[in-house]
Scaffold this active site. Structure first.
Site, PDB file in Angstrom:
ATOM      1  N   LYS A  13      21.073 -14.617  22.716  1.00 15.74           N
ATOM      2  CA  LYS A  13      20.996 -15.414  23.834  1.00 15.74           C
ATOM      3  C   LYS A  13      21.075 -14.697  25.080  1.00 15.74           C
ATOM      4  O   LYS A  13      20.362 -14.752  25.901  1.00 15.74           O
ATOM      5  CB  LYS A  13      22.440 -16.353  23.907  1.00 15.74           C
ATOM      6  CG  LYS A  13      22.613 -17.253  22.861  1.00 15.74           C
ATOM      7  CD  LYS A  13      23.889 -18.220  23.077  1.00 15.74           C
ATOM      8  CE  LYS A  13      25.240 -17.364  23.087  1.00 15.74           C
ATOM      9  NZ  LYS A  13      25.677 -17.005  21.751  1.00 15.74           N
ATOM     10  N   ARG A  88      30.801 -24.226  25.314  1.00 14.97           N
ATOM     11  CA  ARG A  88      31.261 -23.965  23.898  1.00 14.97           C
ATOM     12  C   ARG A  88      32.168 -25.109  23.521  1.00 14.97           C
ATOM     13  O   ARG A  88      32.397 -24.938  22.119  1.00 14.97           O
ATOM     14  CB  ARG A  88      32.051 -22.605  23.752  1.00 14.97           C
ATOM     15  CG  ARG A  88      31.168 -21.536  23.415  1.00 14.97           C
ATOM     16  CD  ARG A  88      32.009 -20.077  23.941  1.00 14.97           C
ATOM     17  NE  ARG A  88      31.701 -19.019  22.921  1.00 14.97           N
ATOM     18  CZ  ARG A  88      31.178 -17.820  23.504  1.00 14.97           C
ATOM     19  NH1 ARG A  88      30.571 -18.031  24.736  1.00 14.97           N
ATOM     20  NH2 ARG A  88      30.764 -16.766  22.790  1.00 14.97           N
ATOM     21  N   ARG A 122      25.694  -3.851  17.218  1.00 13.23           N
ATOM     22  CA  ARG A 122      25.311  -4.372  18.753  1.00 13.23           C
ATOM     23  C   ARG A 122      26.046  -3.047  19.561  1.00 13.23           C
ATOM     24  O   ARG A 122      27.415  -3.018  19.297  1.00 13.23           O
ATOM     25  CB  ARG A 122      25.953  -5.813  18.968  1.00 13.23           C
ATOM     26  CG  ARG A 122      25.536  -5.967  20.660  1.00 13.23           C
ATOM     27  CD  ARG A 122      25.581  -7.359  20.711  1.00 13.23           C
ATOM     28  NE  ARG A 122      26.722  -8.158  20.720  1.00 13.23           N
ATOM     29  CZ  ARG A 122      26.897  -9.382  21.010  1.00 13.23           C
ATOM     30  NH1 ARG A 122      25.963 -10.169  21.410  1.00 13.23           N
ATOM     31  NH2 ARG A 122      28.233  -9.949  20.941  1.00 13.23           N
ATOM     32  N   ARG A 155      31.854  -3.539  21.534  1.00 15.76           N
ATOM     33  CA  ARG A 155      32.915  -4.471  22.289  1.00 15.76           C
ATOM     34  C   ARG A 155      33.859  -4.692  21.022  1.00 15.76           C
ATOM     35  O   ARG A 155      33.530  -4.730  19.800  1.00 15.76           O
ATOM     36  CB  ARG A 155      32.158  -5.852  22.297  1.00 15.76           C
ATOM     37  CG  ARG A 155      31.303  -5.937  23.546  1.00 15.76           C
ATOM     38  CD  ARG A 155      30.254  -7.198  23.508  1.00 15.76           C
ATOM     39  NE  ARG A 155      31.121  -8.522  23.224  1.00 15.76           N
ATOM     40  CZ  ARG A 155      30.660  -9.650  23.410  1.00 15.76           C
ATOM     41  NH1 ARG A 155      29.457  -9.959  23.810  1.00 15.76           N
ATOM     42  NH2 ARG A 155      31.221 -10.884  22.850  1.00 15.76           N
ATOM     43  N   ARG A 166      34.962 -15.301  15.236  1.00 18.13           N
ATOM     44  CA  ARG A 166      34.168 -16.010  16.090  1.00 18.13           C
ATOM     45  C   ARG A 166      33.348 -16.765  15.420  1.00 18.13           C
ATOM     46  O   ARG A 166      32.925 -18.043  16.054  1.00 18.13           O
ATOM     47  CB  ARG A 166      33.401 -14.722  16.661  1.00 18.13           C
ATOM     48  CG  ARG A 166      34.448 -14.028  17.803  1.00 18.13           C
ATOM     49  CD  ARG A 166      33.840 -12.742  18.100  1.00 18.13           C
ATOM     50  NE  ARG A 166      32.540 -12.865  19.079  1.00 18.13           N
ATOM     51  CZ  ARG A 166      31.508 -12.090  19.362  1.00 18.13           C
ATOM     52  NH1 ARG A 166      31.760 -10.926  18.392  1.00 18.13           N
ATOM     53  NH2 ARG A 166      30.868 -12.230  20.378  1.00 18.13           N
TER      54      ARG A 166
HETATM   55  P1  AMP Z   1      30.510 -13.685  24.399  1.00 19.63           P
HETATM   56  O1  AMP Z   1      30.079 -12.886  25.272  1.00 19.63           O
HETATM   57  O2  AMP Z   1      29.623 -15.107  24.722  1.00 19.63           O
HETATM   58  O3  AMP Z   1      30.135 -13.691  23.072  1.00 19.63           O
HETATM   59  O4  AMP Z   1      31.883 -14.231  24.876  1.00 19.63           O
HETATM   60  C1  AMP Z   1      32.702 -13.408  24.504  1.00 19.63           C
HETATM   61  C2  AMP Z   1      34.283 -13.993  24.678  1.00 19.63           C
HETATM   62  O5  AMP Z   1      34.476 -14.566  25.828  1.00 19.63           O
HETATM   63  C3  AMP Z   1      34.473 -15.343  23.672  1.00 19.63           C
HETATM   64  O6  AMP Z   1      34.597 -14.740  22.215  1.00 19.63           O
HETATM   65  C4  AMP Z   1      35.467 -15.960  24.026  1.00 19.63           C
HETATM   66  O7  AMP Z   1      37.018 -15.414  24.092  1.00 19.63           O
HETATM   67  C5  AMP Z   1      35.057 -16.012  25.730  1.00 19.63           C
HETATM   68  N1  AMP Z   1      34.342 -17.166  26.226  1.00 19.63           N
HETATM   69  C6  AMP Z   1      32.975 -16.746  26.679  1.00 19.63           C
HETATM   70  N2  AMP Z   1      32.656 -17.844  26.881  1.00 19.63           N
HETATM   71  C7  AMP Z   1      33.566 -18.875  26.825  1.00 19.63           C
HETATM   72  C8  AMP Z   1      33.453 -20.398  26.913  1.00 19.63           C
HETATM   73  N3  AMP Z   1      32.374 -20.942  27.245  1.00 19.63           N
HETATM   74  N4  AMP Z   1      34.813 -20.740  26.460  1.00 19.63           N
HETATM   75  C9  AMP Z   1      35.687 -20.329  26.145  1.00 19.63           C
HETATM   76  N5  AMP Z   1      35.943 -18.945  25.765  1.00 19.63           N
HETATM   77  C10 AMP Z   1      34.664 -18.273  26.285  1.00 19.63           C
END
Ligand code: AMP
Length: 210
Positions: A13, A88, A122, A155, A166
């Site tokens: 994404k 989400r 990654r 990360r 996750r």
């Molecule tokens: P991402 O970079 O999109 O994988 O997001 C990393 C982390 O940020 C996730 O594992 C959550 O802990 C938090 N996070 C990101 N977007 C959301 C969301 N829409 N709702 C809740 N937590 C989020």
């Protein structure tokens, strides 16, 4: 164009959104990046969410929804935006529906096995959030960002313990959004795999959005 990019962690994404934002001239809003920036800058919000991100769980809806509400109220979002990693949960999707009318939701489809391979390889530029993969999308110089030359990092939540968690969180809380948006008639599937390079996935995304 107001869009949501949906799909499991590691589906690509963020990589496609980084290309699409230039092509469509709209901002790319990654809630993960917003949280990570707050953590890096040691803001109040950053302190609140640091442990949650490291574990791979979701930040509470109330916090996340408010952060997105403020971000998409900014002037650069008037003509559209790409939301990457939001919504989400169903509650977030309902809240978003009260804020804006979406034009499209792109659902990036990929198998769990490929996700694990992608996430574990990654790497990210800590200041820009630019994303690489040691095998599928390597930087020009190993371990360095193509533009800033900074050292790339892995990360915390791309480490093996957090990856599986996750994926569970995604299956339980986020996957139901696929039907939610399909029923609204705005869902568009893009099938991806590790053998497709990011440009190819972007081409498929553009084609489906035409
Ligand atoms: P991402 O970079 O999109 O994988 O997001 C990393 C982390 O940020 C996730 O594992 C959550 O802990 C938090 N996070 C990101 N977007 C959301 C969301 N829409 N709702 C809740 N937590 C989020």
């Amino acid at each position: 164009m107001k869009m949501v990019f949906l799909g499991p962690p590691g589906a690509g994404k963020g990589t496609v959104a980084a290309k699409a934002k230039d092509y469509y001239s709209i901002p790319h809003i990654s809630t993960g990046d917003l949280f990570r920036n707050n953590i890096k800058n040691e803001t109040e919000l950053g302190k609140q969410v640091k442990a949650i991100l490291a574990s791979g769980s979701l930040v509470p809806d109330s916090i996340t929804i408010e952060m997105v509400r403020q971000r998409i109220a900014e002037p650069d979002c008037e003509k559209g935006f790409i939301l990457d990693g939001f919504p989400r949960t169903i509650a977030q999707a309902d809240a978003l529906a009260d804020m804006v009318e979406l034009d499209a939701v792109v659902n990036f489809v990929i198998s769990n096995e490929e996700v694990v391979e992608r996430l574990s390889g990654r790497r990210m530029c800590p200041s820009t959030g630019r994303i690489y993969h040691v095998k599928f999308n390597p930087p020009k110089v190993e371990g360095k960002d193509d533009e800033t030359g900074e050292d790339l990092i892995q990360r915390d939540d791309d480490k093996p313990e957090a990856i599986l968690h996750r994926l569970d969180v995604y299956a339980e809380q986020t996957e139901p959004l696929i039907n939610y948006y399909r029923e609204k008639g705005i869902l568009k599937d893009v099938l991806t795999s590790n053998s497709m390079n990011p440009d190819k996935v972007f081409e498929a995304t553009k084609a489906i959005l035409k």
